[in-house]
Write a protein that holds these residues in place. Structure first.
Motif, PDB file in Angstrom:
ATOM      1  N   ALA A 137       0.828  -1.201   0.000  1.00  0.00           N
ATOM      2  CA  ALA A 137       0.000   0.000   0.000  1.00  0.00           C
ATOM      3  C   ALA A 137       0.863   1.252   0.000  1.00  0.00           C
ATOM      4  O   ALA A 137       0.574   2.219  -0.718  1.00  0.00           O
ATOM      5  N   VAL A 138       1.924   1.245   0.799  1.00  0.00           N
ATOM      6  CA  VAL A 138       2.808   2.411   0.873  1.00  0.00           C
ATOM      7  C   VAL A 138       3.427   2.709  -0.495  1.00  0.00           C
ATOM      8  O   VAL A 138       3.482   3.858  -0.938  1.00  0.00           O
ATOM      9  N   GLY A 139       3.872   1.664  -1.178  1.00  0.00           N
ATOM     10  CA  GLY A 139       4.459   1.859  -2.504  1.00  0.00           C
ATOM     11  C   GLY A 139       3.471   2.445  -3.479  1.00  0.00           C
ATOM     12  O   GLY A 139       3.814   3.322  -4.287  1.00  0.00           O
ATOM     13  N   CYS A 140       2.239   1.974  -3.427  1.00  0.00           N
ATOM     14  CA  CYS A 140       1.191   2.497  -4.303  1.00  0.00           C
ATOM     15  C   CYS A 140       0.837   3.927  -3.914  1.00  0.00           C
ATOM     16  O   CYS A 140       0.696   4.806  -4.769  1.00  0.00           O
ATOM     17  N   ALA A 141       0.688   4.189  -2.620  1.00  0.00           N
ATOM     18  CA  ALA A 141       0.295   5.512  -2.140  1.00  0.00           C
ATOM     19  C   ALA A 141       1.294   6.575  -2.566  1.00  0.00           C
ATOM     20  O   ALA A 141       0.915   7.719  -2.864  1.00  0.00           O
ATOM     21  N   ARG A 142       2.552   6.229  -2.596  1.00  0.00           N
ATOM     22  CA  ARG A 142       3.560   7.217  -2.988  1.00  0.00           C
ATOM     23  C   ARG A 142       3.323   7.721  -4.409  1.00  0.00           C
ATOM     24  O   ARG A 142       3.624   8.872  -4.733  1.00  0.00           O
ATOM     25  N   LYS A 143       2.762   6.872  -5.267  1.00  0.00           N
ATOM     26  CA  LYS A 143       2.499   7.286  -6.647  1.00  0.00           C
ATOM     27  C   LYS A 143       1.339   8.273  -6.741  1.00  0.00           C
ATOM     28  O   LYS A 143       1.232   9.009  -7.731  1.00  0.00           O
ATOM     29  N   GLY A 169       2.932  15.492  -1.081  1.00  0.00           N
ATOM     30  CA  GLY A 169       2.776  14.839   0.212  1.00  0.00           C
ATOM     31  C   GLY A 169       3.857  13.815   0.495  1.00  0.00           C
ATOM     32  O   GLY A 169       4.713  13.533  -0.356  1.00  0.00           O
ATOM     33  N   ARG A 170       3.805  13.256   1.693  1.00  0.00           N
ATOM     34  CA  ARG A 170       4.775  12.246   2.120  1.00  0.00           C
ATOM     35  C   ARG A 170       4.028  11.028   2.652  1.00  0.00           C
ATOM     36  O   ARG A 170       2.969  11.167   3.287  1.00  0.00           O
ATOM     37  N   VAL A 171       4.587   9.848   2.408  1.00  0.00           N
ATOM     38  CA  VAL A 171       3.969   8.588   2.814  1.00  0.00           C
ATOM     39  C   VAL A 171       4.941   7.825   3.707  1.00  0.00           C
ATOM     40  O   VAL A 171       6.133   7.724   3.395  1.00  0.00           O
ATOM     41  N   PHE A 172       4.414   7.273   4.799  1.00  0.00           N
ATOM     42  CA  PHE A 172       5.236   6.562   5.771  1.00  0.00           C
ATOM     43  C   PHE A 172       4.670   5.165   6.006  1.00  0.00           C
ATOM     44  O   PHE A 172       3.447   4.967   6.002  1.00  0.00           O
ATOM     45  N   GLN A 173       5.556   4.209   6.222  1.00  0.00           N
ATOM     46  CA  GLN A 173       5.142   2.860   6.573  1.00  0.00           C
ATOM     47  C   GLN A 173       5.217   2.683   8.082  1.00  0.00           C
ATOM     48  O   GLN A 173       6.239   2.998   8.705  1.00  0.00           O
ATOM     49  N   GLY A 174       4.134   2.190   8.668  1.00  0.00           N
ATOM     50  CA  GLY A 174       4.121   1.954  10.096  1.00  0.00           C
ATOM     51  C   GLY A 174       2.699   1.838  10.610  1.00  0.00           C
ATOM     52  O   GLY A 174       1.727   1.932   9.858  1.00  0.00           O
ATOM     53  N   ASP A 175       2.583   1.646  11.914  1.00  0.00           N
ATOM     54  CA  ASP A 175       1.302   1.382  12.554  1.00  0.00           C
ATOM     55  C   ASP A 175       0.656   2.684  13.034  1.00  0.00           C
ATOM     56  O   ASP A 175       1.068   3.259  14.048  1.00  0.00           O
TER      57      ASP A 175
END
Length: 265
Positions: free
Chosen positions: A128-134, A141-147
């Motif tokens: 999801a993070v990889g897709c969201a970055r696109k 914006g910025r996208v982060f992986q985590g809980d």
């Protein structure tokens, strides 16, 4: 085959496979095909139950084409209600956080509506993070992986205008009743909300007040049956809560508001 004949043939195949909008889907697949063999492959994938959006690689969401990759949750049209309501509370240039962001389409669409915002998105799933970055990064914006909030920069604490959360809210026991294309092609962590469907919502609401600025808002998509409990969860987290409904989209959300200085939520 001529294009019209192609459309009729593909539509018939899709209709027999149970696709409700067979004609519309046929047209989209034909437009996306790079060759007859590619079209045959895409039609076969759709007949096998793969979501149309995963085949095309995009979804039309709030008037924009958002990237959606295989294995990532597909934004539903009802979630456009969440975005449009959030636009009423997020000031242009304000700080927006999209939790459980999936493809990032929600935050990206809100950024489009506002014209600009300081957008942060987070998801625990690396796909999801990889897709969201696109979707998110081209909008600044910025996208982060985590809980949930653990993924966010600490300096955001107490200065967020709007938190968006389309967290999983399907009760575990109801997952088996979902359409096969969701059960077999979307990540279970994006669907399963625990015994009553509200496990992740509880965690989002519990800490929201720590991240929102005074008067800031938390918006959570939920179901009509769950809405009153979602509102109670927000109130337990120190937020004022009210339920918002769009009958046309069959959409329900709960709006939570952080207390203003010296006042009530």
């Amino acid at each position: 085959m001529a294009p019209v004949t192609w459309r009729m043939s593909v539509a018939t195949t899709l209709r027999h496979a149970g696709c409700v909008f067979a004609e519309d889907e046929a047209q989209l697949l034909i437009e996306a095909a790079t060759s007859p063999d590619h079209l045959d492959y895409m039609v076969d994938q759709r007949v096998r139950g793969r979501p149309l959006e995963h085949i095309l690689g995009w979804v039309d969401f709030c008037g924009s084409r958002m990237v959606v990759e295989p294995g990532v949750f597909v934004p539903r049209r009802r979630t456009e209600f969440l975005v449009r309501q959030a636009a009423k509370f997020a000031p242009p240039g304000g700080v927006v956080v999209d939790l459980c962001c999936g493809s990032g389409a929600i935050g990206a669409a809100l950024s489009d509506l506002l014209g600009s915002c300081e957008l942060y998105a987070a998801d625990i799933d690396p796909a999801a993070v990889g897709c969201a970055r696109k979707n998110v990064e081209p909008r600044g914006g910025r996208v982060f992986q985590g809980d949930l909030y653990d993924a966010l920069p600490r300096q955001l604490r107490g200065r967020v205008d709007v938190v968006l959360a389309n967290a999983p809210y399907v009760p575990t026991g109801s997952i088996g009743m979902m359409p096969p294309e969701a059960r077999f092609h979307e990540p279970m962590m994006a669907l399963d909300g625990g015994t009553d469907g509200l496990d992740v919502q509880r965690r989002v609401a519990r800490h929201a007040a720590e991240w929102l600025l005074p008067g800031g808002c938390l918006l959570i998509e939920t179901s009509e049956d769950q809405a009153s409990e979602t509102a109670r969860i927000m109130e337990a987290g120190g937020l004022g809560a009210r339920v918002l409904v769009d009958k046309e989209l069959d959409a329900t959300l709960v709006l939570g508001t952080a207390p203003a200085p010296g006042g009530n939520p």
